[in-house]
Design an enzyme around this catalytic site. Structure first.
Site, PDB file in Angstrom:
ATOM      1  N   ASP A 299       0.862  -1.175   0.000  1.00 52.49           N
ATOM      2  CA  ASP A 299       0.000   0.000   0.000  1.00 52.49           C
ATOM      3  C   ASP A 299       0.908   1.238   0.000  1.00 52.49           C
ATOM      4  OD1 ASP A 299      -2.160   1.652  -0.095  1.00 52.49           O
ATOM      5  OD2 ASP A 299      -3.240   0.743   1.553  1.00 52.49           O
TER       6      ASP A 299
HETATM    7  C1  BGC Z   1      -4.987   3.227  -0.184  1.00 56.42           C
HETATM    8  C2  BGC Z   1      -5.083   2.182  -1.269  1.00 56.42           C
HETATM    9  C3  BGC Z   1      -4.924   2.848  -2.609  1.00 56.42           C
HETATM   10  C4  BGC Z   1      -3.574   3.533  -2.630  1.00 56.42           C
HETATM   11  C5  BGC Z   1      -3.231   4.171  -3.956  1.00 56.42           C
HETATM   12  C6  BGC Z   1      -3.741   4.089  -0.315  1.00 56.42           C
HETATM   13  O1  BGC Z   1      -3.767   5.163   0.534  1.00 56.42           O
HETATM   14  O2  BGC Z   1      -5.011   2.591   1.074  1.00 56.42           O
HETATM   15  O3  BGC Z   1      -6.302   1.509  -1.179  1.00 56.42           O
HETATM   16  O4  BGC Z   1      -5.059   1.926  -3.631  1.00 56.42           O
HETATM   17  O5  BGC Z   1      -3.560   4.532  -1.637  1.00 56.42           O
HETATM   18  O6  BGC Z   1      -3.957   5.292  -4.188  1.00 56.42           O
END
Ligand code: BGC
Length: 763
Positions: A299
């Site tokens: 993540d």
């Molecule tokens: C989120 C993810 C997301 C990623 C990219 C993160 O803050 O938890 O679910 O896909 O950002 O934007």
């Protein structure tokens, strides 16, 4: 021109490799008609990559400059740009639109030594520019075909904008409405969640990943993210093996089995080990036990967050722990790109681990067809034609109608009469063209949703008088913290009250703004934000004929409304076509058929609350006024609205529940369903079981089957289900799937609180 370039270098190269004389670019070559599998192509390519280039494939950067403007020459952006040119970037996210995607892809393909194309990721959560309902709302449709279609449409629109990989579906189960991200998932149930996970993966990826209309999907966030303590985003998760195996894992496993190309790990720690550095999750469960051959992306910055978690002391340790644990791609931590090559050179990390990660990533790129044509998602005319097209708008309207849940309809106040009515429309959300887009709407432009006011204005037979009453929040910008600060301004009340006084019916659109749920937007209270509850009560004093339309990204505690307001419609955040969908349901042009995918609590103190709870040793009041049983002294245990609940403009009756045990792998269940009302309607027939005595105790009810049935008024139909070992078994505390003989209950009905019950013994 591009195609020609690729086909030529690819076909020559295989010959060269076999003669042991391959130059670098040629080594990637392949012929479409050749017998080489993708694995062989990947191996050939891997063989000529330097360790830095391999690590580069494992590095993902966020879009870092306006690629159509001047190239960056200073700071972090300049460094990223240098890396891109060297082939040290395998993927980018948040680069979108054909022009931008083409520009970065051109650097990767034409300026780097090996010319390996980038995979372009984006959060296509419930659409790209044209939005479907938020995923929690879609789950309320229980309509797997419609959910699949919605994902397919999102894939088509985003692929037309250059995207080839979405960070969806989020398949985290959650029992806690305080958690802001419940809006992004399918609710509280692992069975429904698994079915929806599969539908969404199939929708995004289609039958052919190499088609220009499909994109790779990503099951996230592995694992346990939805069990954040106190519902506070990113918080600690500590759950036992039974919950992990029976509740949290199933939708992930279903997505893996459905062929989801990627997984994303998570921000949270699970039982003391951050998910990103968690070898048990990523290696033992995902890659070994489930035999998963796609790749795992971290993540956002979650590798570095392991330092704050207290798990790794510095970036070098972060990189070592994450790669050993099975995280294949680093999103925005710069840990792999800065540290991994050295770790290999110092013999701290085995190059075999890097090779495995890179192979996984390259395989997906090959499957997407990016090596055959890196610009296949970069077609300006397709972009113009597809984005915002009628086909896409029709599809999002269809799923929006199906996502609405009728919670109450006393005296059949709904559907509204189409003629001669004076309708008061009240609430800031009734005239809001941004809030229905929700919080995951990076590519959608502000004010592009159809508001409820606009939707109602399509019906010309009535007079609509609009009064805002009160704002919901005081913030404006998407990321403004003030969005979660509610206004106290009541200056609009008097106009709302006088408008309501004159009306035959009052439609009040109240709830949460789209930016009040989603990532980082947890709440400690679940009532109507701001002064909306006061507004509702003030209007009720002058006109009781209220239809409350809720817009929200999570279950809310609306006890007062449930006790007083005659009609309540749960309309979530329904996306671009929101107002049209709501108007069609209010006027009965679509008969609501949604059922809640998450329990609505009566108070925050009941949370976490869910239908598939365990019985406890003291589940029932033993004697009048007895205190020593599992309960609250100030609130009942029952929810406001249970999981699976939802009404229709018609009524349904269930009878003749029949169970026949054919073998331990086949229990046949049938039930008669009759439409006892006056109009055609759809019902979600739900089947629950209870395994009464087991070596690991089982919940009081578990959903194990459902069918969406449409019936004309007065018509009956027999519905059949078959329970197999898959439905009758469970995971023990060692993670083995077992099935135990004994007594079972079966419940069938239109909600999880159904009392229609039968029993059977499994030998
Ligand atoms: C989120 C993810 C997301 C990623 C990219 C993160 O803050 O938890 O679910 O896909 O950002 O934007």
């Amino acid at each position: 021109m591009r195609n020609y370039f690729y086909t030529t270098i690819f076909s020559v190269a295989l010959v060269l490799i076999s003669c042991g004389k391959a130059n670098e670019k040629d080594a990637m070559a392949t012929t479409e008609s050749g017998s080489n599998t993708i694995n062989k192509k990947v191996d050939s390519l891997l063989a000529i990559m330097t360790i830095e280039e391999k690590v580069g494939q494992m590095n993902q950067y966020n879009g870092f400059w306006n690629v159509t403007g001047p190239t960056p020459s200073e700071g972090g952006a300049a460094k990223k740009y240098e890396h891109l040119k060297k082939g040290y970037v395998g993927s980018m996210l948040n680069v979108r639109g054909v022009e931008e995607v083409r520009a970065v892809q051109k650097i990767a393909v034409e300026e780097t030594r090996l010319g390996i194309p980038l995979i372009i990721g984006f959060d296509v959560i419930h659409g790209y520019e044209t939005l479907s309902p938020i995923p929690l709302a879609e789950a309320a449709s229980w309509d797997l075909e419609a959910i699949k279609k919605s994902a397919a449409i999102a894939a088509k629109e985003s692929a037309a904008a250059g995207i080839n990989w979405t960070f969806a579906p989020m398949v985290d189960i959650s029992r806690d409405a305080r958690w802001g991200r419940v809006m992004e998932g399918a609710g509280e149930d692992p069975y429904l969640g698994s079915k929806i996970a599969v539908a969404r993966v199939q929708g995004f990826q289609g039958d052919d990943l190499a088609s220009p209309n499909t994109i790779a999907a990503c099951a996230k966030h592995f694992a346990g993210y939805g069990f954040a303590e106190s519902g506070r985003d990113y918080n600690t998760v500590d759950v036992g093996t039974s919950t992990l195996n029976n509740i949290i894992f199933p939708p992930f496993k279903a997505a893996a089995q459905a062929g989801v190309k990627t997984f994303m790990n998570a921000f949270n720690e699970l039982n003391g080990v951050p998910a990103t550095g968690n070898a048990y999750l990523q290696r033992d469960i995902l890659k070994s036990k489930w035999n998963y051959d796609g790749f795992v992306v971290s993540d956002w910055g979650s590798l570095n967050e392991m330092i704050a978690h207290g798990f790794a002391a510095n970036k070098k340790e972060v990189a070592e722990l994450a790669v050993k644990a099975g995280s294949d791609m680093d999103m925005e931590s710069y840990a792999y790109v800065e540290e991994l090559a050295n770790l290999v050179k110092e013999d701290k990390v085995d190059e075999g681990l890097i090779n495995d990660a890179v192979k996984r990533i390259l395989r997906v790129k090959y499957e997407l067809g990016l090596f055959d044509d890196p610009y296949k998602y970069c077609d300006e005319s397709r972009e113009k034609e597809v984005i915002g097209s009628q086909e896409i708008n029709d599809a999002v309207l269809d799923i929006a109608k199906k996502s609405i849940v009728l919670l109450k309809n006393e005296g059949n106040l709904l559907p509204l009469k189409k003629e001669g009515q004076n309708i008061a429309l009240i609430g800031a959300l009734a005239n809001d063209k941004t809030s229905p887009l929700g919080s995951w709407r990076i590519a959608a432009k502000d004010s592009t949703a159809i508001s409820v006011l606009e939707g109602l204005q399509n019906y010309k037979g009535n007079t609509i008088s609009y009064a805002k009453g009160a704002d919901v929040t005081i913030g404006k910008g998407e990321f403004a913290i003030e969005l979660n600060i509610n206004t106290t301004d009541k200056s609009g009340f008097s106009k709302a009250i006088s408008t309501a006084k004159r009306a035959d019916v009052v439609v009040m659109v109240l709830g949460e703004h789209g930016f009040q749920s989603g990532e980082g937007r947890s709440r400690s209270e679940l009532g109507l934000p701001g002064v909306q509850q006061e507004l509702l009560e003030a209007v009720y004093k002058v006109n009781k004929n209220i239809v409350l339309v809720l817009n929200n990204g999570r279950p809310l505690t609306i006890n007062w409304a449930d006790a007083h307001v005659p009609a309540i419609l749960e309309a979530w955040q329904l996306g671009t076509q929101s107002g049209h969908a709501i108007a069609q349901v209010l006027y009965g042009d679509y008969n609501p058929s949604g059922k809640l995918p998450m329990t609505f609590p009566k108070s925050v103190g009941q949370v976490p609350i869910y239908y598939n709870y365990k019985n406890t040793g003291r589940p029932k009041l033993p004697a009048p006024n007895e205190v020593f049983w599992s309960h609250y002294t100030d609130q009942s245990n029952a929810p406001l609205y249970p999981f699976g609940y939802g009404l229709s403009y018609t009524t349904f009756a269930y009878s003749n529940l029949n169970v026949q045990v054919v073998s331990k792998n086949e229990v046949q269940v049938s039930v008669d369903l009759k439409n006892t009302g006056k109009v055609t309607g759809k019902e979600v027939v739900q089947l629950y079981i209870r395994d009464l005595f087991a070596s690991v105790t089982r919940p009081v009810k578990e959903l194990k089957g459902f069918e969406l049935v449409e019936l004309d008024a007065g018509i009956s139909k027999t519905i059949h289900f078959v329970l197999t070992e898959k439905e009758l078994g469970f995971y023990d505390n060692e993670g083995h799937f077992i099935i135990e003989p004994g007594k079972f209950n079966v419940f069938v009905g239109g909600s999880s609180n159904t009392n229609l019950e039968a029993n059977f013994d499994l030998e």
